[in-house]
Design a protein around this motif. Structure first.
Motif, PDB file in Angstrom:
ATOM      1  N   VAL A  20       1.017  -1.197   0.935  1.00 48.58           N
ATOM      2  CA  VAL A  20       0.302  -1.698   1.909  1.00 48.58           C
ATOM      3  C   VAL A  20      -1.112  -1.088   1.916  1.00 48.58           C
ATOM      4  CG1 VAL A  20       0.133  -1.719   4.732  1.00 48.58           C
ATOM      5  CG2 VAL A  20       2.254  -1.868   3.330  1.00 48.58           C
ATOM      6  N   GLU A  21      -2.431  -1.818   2.287  1.00 48.06           N
ATOM      7  CA  GLU A  21      -3.376  -1.586   2.315  1.00 48.06           C
ATOM      8  C   GLU A  21      -4.088  -1.409   3.898  1.00 48.06           C
ATOM      9  OE1 GLU A  21      -7.670  -2.524   0.475  1.00 48.06           O
ATOM     10  OE2 GLU A  21      -6.104  -2.255  -1.085  1.00 48.06           O
ATOM     11  N   ILE A  22      -4.364  -0.455   4.257  1.00 43.16           N
ATOM     12  CA  ILE A  22      -4.844  -0.486   5.952  1.00 43.16           C
ATOM     13  C   ILE A  22      -6.291  -0.003   5.824  1.00 43.16           C
ATOM     14  CG2 ILE A  22      -4.396   0.391   8.191  1.00 43.16           C
ATOM     15  CD1 ILE A  22      -2.350  -1.283   7.162  1.00 43.16           C
ATOM     16  N   GLY A  23      -7.391  -1.052   6.201  1.00 36.80           N
ATOM     17  CA  GLY A  23      -8.698  -0.190   6.150  1.00 36.80           C
ATOM     18  C   GLY A  23      -8.928   0.228   4.710  1.00 36.80           C
ATOM     19  N   LYS A  24      -9.416   1.440   4.635  1.00 35.91           N
ATOM     20  CA  LYS A  24      -9.783   2.099   3.337  1.00 35.91           C
ATOM     21  C   LYS A  24      -8.575   2.850   2.804  1.00 35.91           C
ATOM     22  CE  LYS A  24     -14.506   2.240   4.882  1.00 35.91           C
ATOM     23  NZ  LYS A  24     -15.827   2.988   4.805  1.00 35.91           N
ATOM     24  N   VAL A  25      -7.630   2.617   3.111  1.00 32.70           N
ATOM     25  CA  VAL A  25      -6.304   3.423   2.610  1.00 32.70           C
ATOM     26  C   VAL A  25      -5.216   2.595   1.909  1.00 32.70           C
ATOM     27  CG1 VAL A  25      -4.536   5.169   3.200  1.00 32.70           C
ATOM     28  CG2 VAL A  25      -7.063   5.407   4.348  1.00 32.70           C
ATOM     29  N   ALA A  26      -4.995   2.700   0.740  1.00 34.30           N
ATOM     30  CA  ALA A  26      -3.642   2.198   0.254  1.00 34.30           C
ATOM     31  C   ALA A  26      -2.822   3.055   0.060  1.00 34.30           C
ATOM     32  CB  ALA A  26      -4.067   1.812  -1.333  1.00 34.30           C
ATOM     33  N   ILE A  27      -1.591   2.552   0.918  1.00 30.98           N
ATOM     34  CA  ILE A  27      -0.207   3.278   0.755  1.00 30.98           C
ATOM     35  C   ILE A  27       0.849   2.730  -0.219  1.00 30.98           C
ATOM     36  CG2 ILE A  27       1.439   3.998   2.561  1.00 30.98           C
ATOM     37  CD1 ILE A  27      -1.087   3.371   4.523  1.00 30.98           C
ATOM     38  N   SER A  28       1.732   3.431  -0.874  1.00 26.37           N
ATOM     39  CA  SER A  28       2.729   3.011  -1.589  1.00 26.37           C
ATOM     40  C   SER A  28       4.100   3.643  -0.992  1.00 26.37           C
ATOM     41  CB  SER A  28       2.500   3.112  -2.843  1.00 26.37           C
ATOM     42  OG  SER A  28       2.506   4.267  -3.681  1.00 26.37           O
ATOM     43  N   LEU A  29       5.059   3.158  -1.030  1.00 28.94           N
ATOM     44  CA  LEU A  29       6.419   3.724  -0.594  1.00 28.94           C
ATOM     45  C   LEU A  29       7.284   3.335  -1.590  1.00 28.94           C
ATOM     46  CD1 LEU A  29       5.156   2.291   2.289  1.00 28.94           C
ATOM     47  CD2 LEU A  29       6.825   3.942   3.047  1.00 28.94           C
ATOM     48  N   ARG A  30       8.369   4.351  -2.332  1.00 22.07           N
ATOM     49  CA  ARG A  30       9.385   4.202  -3.125  1.00 22.07           C
ATOM     50  C   ARG A  30      10.501   4.743  -2.576  1.00 22.07           C
ATOM     51  NH1 ARG A  30       6.121   4.892  -8.927  1.00 22.07           N
ATOM     52  NH2 ARG A  30       4.220   3.750  -8.222  1.00 22.07           N
ATOM     53  N   LEU A  31      11.641   4.112  -2.627  1.00 25.15           N
ATOM     54  CA  LEU A  31      12.852   4.770  -2.087  1.00 25.15           C
ATOM     55  C   LEU A  31      13.888   4.696  -3.522  1.00 25.15           C
ATOM     56  CD1 LEU A  31      14.540   5.649   0.152  1.00 25.15           C
ATOM     57  CD2 LEU A  31      15.291   3.489   0.326  1.00 25.15           C
ATOM     58  N   SER A  32      14.393   5.837  -3.882  1.00 27.67           N
ATOM     59  CA  SER A  32      15.488   5.788  -4.854  1.00 27.67           C
ATOM     60  C   SER A  32      16.824   6.524  -4.108  1.00 27.67           C
ATOM     61  CB  SER A  32      15.051   6.265  -6.162  1.00 27.67           C
ATOM     62  OG  SER A  32      14.175   7.591  -5.846  1.00 27.67           O
ATOM     63  N   PHE A  33      17.642   6.338  -5.006  1.00 20.73           N
ATOM     64  CA  PHE A  33      19.034   6.860  -4.604  1.00 20.73           C
ATOM     65  C   PHE A  33      19.664   7.621  -5.857  1.00 20.73           C
ATOM     66  CE2 PHE A  33      18.865   3.047  -1.724  1.00 20.73           C
ATOM     67  CZ  PHE A  33      19.230   3.555  -0.714  1.00 20.73           C
ATOM     68  N   PHE A 146      -5.765  10.333   6.370  1.00 24.97           N
ATOM     69  CA  PHE A 146      -4.945   9.603   6.509  1.00 24.97           C
ATOM     70  C   PHE A 146      -3.995   9.130   7.758  1.00 24.97           C
ATOM     71  CE2 PHE A 146      -4.839  10.390   1.617  1.00 24.97           C
ATOM     72  CZ  PHE A 146      -5.975   9.936   1.584  1.00 24.97           C
ATOM     73  N   GLY A 147      -3.819  10.210   8.437  1.00 26.20           N
ATOM     74  CA  GLY A 147      -3.030   9.993   9.722  1.00 26.20           C
ATOM     75  C   GLY A 147      -3.133   8.690  10.694  1.00 26.20           C
ATOM     76  N   GLY A 148      -4.541   8.427  10.988  1.00 17.71           N
ATOM     77  CA  GLY A 148      -4.715   7.565  11.732  1.00 17.71           C
ATOM     78  C   GLY A 148      -4.440   6.002  11.264  1.00 17.71           C
ATOM     79  N   GLN A 149      -4.531   5.957  10.054  1.00 14.46           N
ATOM     80  CA  GLN A 149      -4.161   4.612   9.244  1.00 14.46           C
ATOM     81  C   GLN A 149      -2.739   4.536   9.343  1.00 14.46           C
ATOM     82  OE1 GLN A 149      -6.621   6.670   8.291  1.00 14.46           O
ATOM     83  NE2 GLN A 149      -8.440   5.039   7.991  1.00 14.46           N
ATOM     84  N   LEU A 150      -1.949   5.510   8.872  1.00 12.45           N
ATOM     85  CA  LEU A 150      -0.512   5.545   8.938  1.00 12.45           C
ATOM     86  C   LEU A 150       0.190   5.646  10.183  1.00 12.45           C
ATOM     87  CD1 LEU A 150      -0.038   8.409   6.451  1.00 12.45           C
ATOM     88  CD2 LEU A 150       0.119   6.149   6.027  1.00 12.45           C
ATOM     89  N   ALA A 151      -0.422   6.069  11.220  1.00  7.78           N
ATOM     90  CA  ALA A 151       0.046   5.701  12.577  1.00  7.78           C
ATOM     91  C   ALA A 151      -0.067   4.408  13.150  1.00  7.78           C
ATOM     92  CB  ALA A 151      -0.856   6.731  13.632  1.00  7.78           C
ATOM     93  N   SER A 152      -1.331   3.611  12.362  1.00  9.12           N
ATOM     94  CA  SER A 152      -1.374   2.314  12.944  1.00  9.12           C
ATOM     95  C   SER A 152      -0.112   1.423  12.311  1.00  9.12           C
ATOM     96  CB  SER A 152      -2.755   1.772  12.473  1.00  9.12           C
ATOM     97  OG  SER A 152      -2.696   1.556  11.184  1.00  9.12           O
ATOM     98  N   ILE A 153       0.630   1.698  11.603  1.00 11.22           N
ATOM     99  CA  ILE A 153       1.471   1.050  10.887  1.00 11.22           C
ATOM    100  C   ILE A 153       2.830   1.102  11.539  1.00 11.22           C
ATOM    101  CG2 ILE A 153       2.914   0.382   8.831  1.00 11.22           C
ATOM    102  CD1 ILE A 153       0.836   1.748   7.115  1.00 11.22           C
ATOM    103  N   GLY A 154       3.427   0.329  12.139  1.00  6.72           N
ATOM    104  CA  GLY A 154       4.707   0.378  13.001  1.00  6.72           C
ATOM    105  C   GLY A 154       5.644   0.570  12.147  1.00  6.72           C
ATOM    106  N   GLY A 155       5.837  -0.134  10.792  1.00  7.47           N
ATOM    107  CA  GLY A 155       6.647   0.072   9.998  1.00  7.47           C
ATOM    108  C   GLY A 155       6.555  -0.597   8.680  1.00  7.47           C
ATOM    109  N   VAL A 156       7.236  -0.595   7.682  1.00  7.20           N
ATOM    110  CA  VAL A 156       7.077  -1.401   6.375  1.00  7.20           C
ATOM    111  C   VAL A 156       8.564  -1.743   5.893  1.00  7.20           C
ATOM    112  CG1 VAL A 156       6.264  -0.918   4.169  1.00  7.20           C
ATOM    113  CG2 VAL A 156       4.962   0.385   5.745  1.00  7.20           C
ATOM    114  N   VAL A 157       8.483  -2.942   5.845  1.00  3.71           N
ATOM    115  CA  VAL A 157       9.738  -3.355   4.988  1.00  3.71           C
ATOM    116  C   VAL A 157       9.669  -3.323   3.571  1.00  3.71           C
ATOM    117  CG1 VAL A 157      11.103  -5.303   4.621  1.00  3.71           C
ATOM    118  CG2 VAL A 157      10.141  -5.110   6.986  1.00  3.71           C
TER     119      VAL A 157
END
Length: 170
Positions: A20-33, A146-157
């Motif tokens: 996800v890209e929010i403003g000037k920040v690119a965020i990546s999430l990876r989930l493994s088991f 990065f906290g402000g941009q991350l806080a603006s994301i309710g959640g990520v599918v």
């Protein structure tokens, strides 16, 4: 009625991911088991095909929220129960959340049960349009930048990951 039962081991690589890209920040999430689940299929079938079905069931409807907090919340459509055990800052760009996940999912005659470990990687970096901003050096600086941009994301599918989709964020 007969059934096929086997131990299902999810792939070592991430099973679900998002960028996800929010403003000037690119965020990546990876989930493994990590670990194995008990799988049972009624009516019986070919194990290789059932493993693909199991991966679909395990990675379906995964949702992450609270990525601006020390306790990120992970939920799954199939009713997985995620319990976080640790959160560690990984300089320079992310947090690693670890815990246990109880699985009790069933779909189209396939059932998965058991407890596996999970690993959620959250990486935040400056996007290309941010210019020459340097990476944070501490967890506090990471949260400040990065906290402000991350806080603006309710959640990520999260979507089922493929080898090609796991590159670094733009």
């Amino acid at each position: 009625m007969h059934a096929t039962a086997f131990r299902y081991r999810p792939p070592v690589s991430p099973v679900a991911a998002a960028t996800v890209e929010i403003g000037k920040v690119a965020i990546s999430l990876r989930l493994s088991f990590d670990g194995a689940l008990y799988a049972c299929r009624r009516p019986p079938g070919v194990v290789e095909r059932m493993e693909a079905e199991a991966l679909d069931l395990l990675s379906k409807g995964l949702f992450v929220s609270g990525i601006d907090t020390p306790v990120a919340t992970v939920t799954g459509e199939a009713g997985h129960r995620f319990v976080q055990e640790s959160a560690v800052f990984e300089p320079p760009d992310g947090w690693l959340y670890r815990g246990m996940c109880g699985v009790g999912a069933r779909r189209n005659g396939l059932s998965l049960t058991g407890i596996v470990g999970y690993r959620l990687e959250v990486r935040a970096r400056w996007a290309r349009r941010a210019g020459d901003c340097g990476p944070p050096e501490t967890a506090a600086e990471w949260c400040e930048l990065f906290g402000g941009q991350l806080a603006s994301i309710g959640g990520v599918v999260l979507r089922r990951a493929s080898v090609l989709s796991l590159g670094t964020p733009p």
